[in-house]
Design a protein around this motif. Structure first.
Motif, PDB file in Angstrom:
ATOM      1  N   MET A  53      20.558  42.989   2.608  1.00  0.00           N
ATOM      2  CA  MET A  53      20.284  44.139   1.748  1.00  0.00           C
ATOM      3  C   MET A  53      21.305  44.240   0.616  1.00  0.00           C
ATOM      4  SD  MET A  53      17.519  45.726   2.655  1.00  0.00           S
ATOM      5  CE  MET A  53      16.869  44.066   2.916  1.00  0.00           C
ATOM      6  N   LYS A  54      22.568  43.935   0.924  1.00  0.00           N
ATOM      7  CA  LYS A  54      23.600  43.975  -0.114  1.00  0.00           C
ATOM      8  C   LYS A  54      23.325  42.947  -1.194  1.00  0.00           C
ATOM      9  CE  LYS A  54      28.613  43.739  -0.748  1.00  0.00           C
ATOM     10  NZ  LYS A  54      29.929  43.539  -0.077  1.00  0.00           N
ATOM     11  N   SER A  57      20.548  44.038  -3.339  1.00  0.00           N
ATOM     12  CA  SER A  57      20.858  45.225  -4.141  1.00  0.00           C
ATOM     13  C   SER A  57      21.635  44.890  -5.409  1.00  0.00           C
ATOM     14  CB  SER A  57      21.673  46.221  -3.301  1.00  0.00           C
ATOM     15  OG  SER A  57      20.966  46.600  -2.142  1.00  0.00           O
ATOM     16  N   ASN A  58      22.044  43.650  -5.555  1.00  0.00           N
ATOM     17  CA  ASN A  58      22.818  43.253  -6.737  1.00  0.00           C
ATOM     18  C   ASN A  58      21.907  43.205  -7.955  1.00  0.00           C
ATOM     19  OD1 ASN A  58      24.401  41.915  -8.675  1.00  0.00           O
ATOM     20  ND2 ASN A  58      25.546  40.837  -7.071  1.00  0.00           N
ATOM     21  N   ARG A 105      10.983  45.306  -1.239  1.00  0.00           N
ATOM     22  CA  ARG A 105      12.428  45.130  -1.143  1.00  0.00           C
ATOM     23  C   ARG A 105      13.171  46.023  -2.128  1.00  0.00           C
ATOM     24  NH1 ARG A 105      13.043  38.507  -0.416  1.00  0.00           N
ATOM     25  NH2 ARG A 105      12.797  38.502   1.873  1.00  0.00           N
ATOM     26  N   CYS A 106      12.625  46.185  -3.306  1.00  0.00           N
ATOM     27  CA  CYS A 106      13.255  47.083  -4.280  1.00  0.00           C
ATOM     28  C   CYS A 106      13.323  48.508  -3.740  1.00  0.00           C
ATOM     29  CB  CYS A 106      12.493  47.063  -5.606  1.00  0.00           C
ATOM     30  SG  CYS A 106      12.613  45.509  -6.506  1.00  0.00           S
ATOM     31  N   THR A 114      16.016  48.573  -0.605  1.00  0.00           N
ATOM     32  CA  THR A 114      17.429  48.534  -0.983  1.00  0.00           C
ATOM     33  C   THR A 114      17.880  49.831  -1.633  1.00  0.00           C
ATOM     34  OG1 THR A 114      16.856  47.552  -3.132  1.00  0.00           O
ATOM     35  CG2 THR A 114      17.367  46.034  -1.311  1.00  0.00           C
ATOM     36  N   GLY A 115      16.918  50.598  -2.154  1.00  0.00           N
ATOM     37  CA  GLY A 115      17.278  51.850  -2.811  1.00  0.00           C
ATOM     38  C   GLY A 115      17.529  51.710  -4.297  1.00  0.00           C
ATOM     39  N   THR A 116      17.572  50.486  -4.804  1.00  0.00           N
ATOM     40  CA  THR A 116      17.789  50.314  -6.252  1.00  0.00           C
ATOM     41  C   THR A 116      16.563  50.732  -7.044  1.00  0.00           C
ATOM     42  OG1 THR A 116      16.980  48.022  -6.244  1.00  0.00           O
ATOM     43  CG2 THR A 116      19.325  48.376  -5.796  1.00  0.00           C
ATOM     44  N   LYS A 117      15.382  50.435  -6.491  1.00  0.00           N
ATOM     45  CA  LYS A 117      14.101  50.745  -7.127  1.00  0.00           C
ATOM     46  C   LYS A 117      13.997  50.152  -8.528  1.00  0.00           C
ATOM     47  CE  LYS A 117      13.317  55.052  -4.605  1.00  0.00           C
ATOM     48  NZ  LYS A 117      12.966  56.483  -4.707  1.00  0.00           N
TER      49      LYS A 117
END
Length: 736
Positions: free
Chosen positions: A525-526, A529-530, A564-565, A568-571
């Motif tokens: 996930m990290k 999230s990049n 996945r977006c 991860t919370g980045t959206k």
């Protein structure tokens, strides 16, 4: 045990003093039963003829004061006026039960309210499985475990018969299921139960089969199943069930044999005394049945059905149909003993001896309750919880010591001696502790990723996978990866609930493996999230900062990317044009997801808006979709005279753009407004440049390559000049 008050008193016409009756009522409500009985007795003594209601009320007060013999006299006086109804003996039944609870069982006062549900459904502690392995509905070891859509697991029969008993009351009928109408067994959990509890699981299955046969009115076959189950694993609850079945089959002697074994080994289990009472009733041993019903009430004072059974027996045993002798009664009527009308069987069960005055207690009903009317030497001693022999009510000073003799017949044969345990030690230990040697991480391995389950989800066909693994498979094909069962309805729900029991077992028995698995997941996930390295790229169309960009997602690779977006919370993800040589263009715009709407077949409509521009440093791929290492673009800063010139140019191009849009045909305006919204004002700004500029670039009739070239510029002045040239061109073209 707190006993509620009876019906309020009403003074008969020309009867006793209403004020005194009110005092008696208040004393009764306040728990001062002896005072209430005394007042009522004094009022009754003044009446020329007895009043049935006051007699009953006095009987309730005396019974709750523990003065049972006197209470029986009051009830008997009421019975001479009109036959007693069972409901009128509730106070007497509760008082008997209270004496048993206090003097026989030495239990603390009932705190209440008791546990929810029927006490008959409660198994003793030795028969209960570990909490994790118990069905939340029947509270027994899971049999053919079925995981419902809400994530909780029940026995298969329980899942078919009712609703989820744990969280959401989710009815199985509303759960998306496989093609078969019957729910499928959870393969992972079913295998674990067979491996960890082989004997218990076999006995549980035989018992379930017996229950089904019993429901189909085949008691002989059901009894055979119960017997086979008991050969595999002996359980108190199973013996009780066999005793109930024997009672149904009128095999009362066998039922009594089982019930006596239960009461001997589990003296505080209410159901054991219930099945014994049923068997004794069938054998015609009414007095002993009454004792067992009262014992049930003593153990659970809120068990109303047992109170009713006890009241019925007491009504017939203590107060059979009396002749109508109302006219022959003379004051004081309370001196007449109630025991003259007791059934002979009950009287004969009480052994008497000559009184202190030399008379025979057996020959006179009036002497029946005189001092030492029962010979303790012929009574079997009772045992309390500590195995000490006691004779409740005997050898004590005060009026209550002799009054308990009426109850002694029913309480003198309780036996709390330690007998041979019904539940085998091996059966108990199997459910109280899990041998570490039986726990194997491979039993919790996802067949898709070959790693420990992470967020396990069970399909309607009974197979379990990691949530992420299952979603990826359903992106490509709406069928179970193992059995190929069609999962279209399951896919359409889009609410995949984790299988709670599987996850709890992993947490409890595989903490180290779960920690490693969680670490791997968090690292993934990290990495995902990049937003500079390996950024997901959607290769489709042009996108601009601040401009909405709705997308229709149907390809499996992009389903995974969008999911996945969100996870991860980045959206966020990048949008680039396609390129024949590189795969996608070197410049693009980051989009932010505002909303996702899923369709039953897995497709989705994604509402996004442009955030910022970027330049691609390197191209890559992950799990089928494109990725890129990127750097974000910012406009060059200008100051002084250059800034003033830029402001004048900005205002001029803005006015030119407004003029162009104003002169458009109405139908073209409507299409633009519906898709892109209204043109932003010239004042709002953002790091990528004025919002109105990107709105205009999106709506102008330019080829994608031309738009891309302008998007890549890092000078606002150059972009304004370029857009002015486009406006001049389209304006001239329109005037021709």
């Amino acid at each position: 045990m707190e006993l509620g008050p009876g019906p309020p008193l009403q003074a008969p016409l020309g009867g006793p003093c209403p004020e005194m009756l009110q005092v008696a009522e208040e004393a009764f409500r306040g728990g001062q039963y002896a005072l209430a009985a005394e007042i009522l007795g004094s009022q009754l003594a003044e009446l020329p003829q007895p009043d049935r209601g006051l007699c009953l009320r006095q009987g309730d007060a005396l019974a709750r004061a523990g003065r049972i013999a006197e209470a029986l006299e009051s009830y008997s006086a009421a019975a001479r006026l009109a036959r007693l109804r069972p409901e009128e003996l509730r106070g007497l039944a509760e008082s008997f039960a209270l004496l048993i609870r206090d003097k026989e069982l030495r239990l603390p006062d009932w705190q209440g309210p008791g546990p929810q549900g029927d006490p008959l459904d409660e198994d003793p502690a030795c028969c209960r499985p570990l909490e994790l392995f118990g069905c939340p509905l029947c509270r027994r070891l899971l049999c053919d475990p079925v995981s419902l859509h809400c994530g909780h697991t029940h026995c298969k029969r329980c899942a078919q018969a009712g609703e989820c008993a744990r969280c959401c009351r989710h009815r199985p009928a509303s759960v998306p299921s496989a093609s078969s109408a019957s729910p499928r067994v959870n393969v992972v959990l079913g295998n674990l139960l067979e491996k960890w509890f082989p004997r218990e699981s076999r006995a549980r299955r035989l018992r379930t089969e017996g229950d089904a046969l019993r429901e189909r009115q085949d008691p002989a076959a059901a009894l055979e199943k119960y017997n086979q189950a008991l050969e595999t694993s002996c359980k108190c609850s199973l013996i009780a069930q066999r005793a109930e079945l024997c009672t149904t089959m009128k095999n009362y002697q066998q039922a009594l044999h089982d019930a006596e074994a239960l009461c001997r080994n589990k003296p505080l289990w209410p159901k054991g005394h219930y099945v014994k009472a049923q068997a004794l009733s069938g054998l015609g041993r009414t007095e002993e049945a009454l004792k067992e019903f009262l014992f049930c009430v003593a153990l659970n004072p809120e068990w109303s059905s047992m109170k009713i059974e006890a009241q019925k027996i007491m009504c017939e045993m203590f107060f059979p149909a009396f002749e109508n002798v109302h006219d022959s009664l003379t004051p004081p009527f309370s001196s007449r003993t109630s025991y003259t009308r007791l059934k002979p069987e009950f009287l004969n069960s009480i052994n008497t001896q000559p009184t202190a005055e030399g008379g025979s207690a057996a020959g006179s009903s009036k002497n029946l309750c005189s001092k030492r009317c029962i010979n303790p030497s012929v009574l079997p001693p009772q045992n309390d919880h500590f195995g000490q022999g006691v004779y409740p009510g005997l050898g004590q000073d005060g009026p209550d010591s002799c009054l308990l003799e009426c109850l002694l017949f029913m309480t003198s044969v309780f036996n709390f001696s330690d007998g041979e345990a019904i539940c085998e030690n091996s059966a108990k230990s199997a459910l109280k502790a899990m041998p570490g040697s039986l726990v194997d991480a491979s039993d919790f391995e996802c067949s898709l990723c070959m790693r420990l389950f992470y967020e396990p989800v069970t399909t309607p066909c009974g197979h379990t996978f990691c949530l992420k693994c299952l979603e990826r498979c359903l992106d490509h094909n709406p069928h179970c990866p193992l059995c190929k069962e069609k999962l279209s309805e399951f896919l359409a729900s889009r609410t995949y609930k984790k299988t709670v029991l599987t996850e709890e077992l992993i947490v409890r028995y595989l903490p180290e493996e779960l920690s490693e698995r969680t670490k791997v997941y968090e690292e993934e996930m990290k990495e995902l999230s990049n937003l500079n390295k390996d950024v997901p790229i959607f290769v489709c169309t042009m996108a601009f900062p601040t401009i909405p960009c709705p997308l229709h997602v149907f390809e499996p690779r992009y389903r995974l990317m969008i999911r996945r977006c969100m996870e991860t919370g980045t959206k966020q993800f990048g949008m680039c044009l396609s390129d024949e040589l590189k795969g996608f263009a070197d410049y693009g715009c980051m989009l932010e997801i505002r909303d996702v709407k899923f369709f039953p077949d897995g497709r989705s409509v994604v509402d996004t808006v442009g955030v910022c521009r970027f330049r691609v440093l390197s191209h890559g791929q992950r799990d089928g979709y494109n990725t890129a290492n990127i750097e974000y673009l910012e406009d060059k800063k200008v100051e002084g005279a250059e800034y003033e010139e830029l402001v004048r140019l900005h205002d001029s191009v803005y006015d030119q753009a407004v003029s162009w849009f104003t002169l458009l045909k109405d139908n073209m305006k409507e299409q633009i407004l519906n898709h892109f919204g209204s043109m932003p004002g010239k004042d709002p700004d953002n790091p990528s440049g004025p919002a109105w500029y990107w709105w205009l670039l999106a709506v102008l009739p330019l080829e994608n390559r031309a738009q891309l070239a302008i998007l890549a510029m890092t000078s606002l002045k150059d972009r304004l000049i370029a857009i002015r040239r486009v406006l001049i061109f389209v304006t001239r073209k329109r005037t021709r």
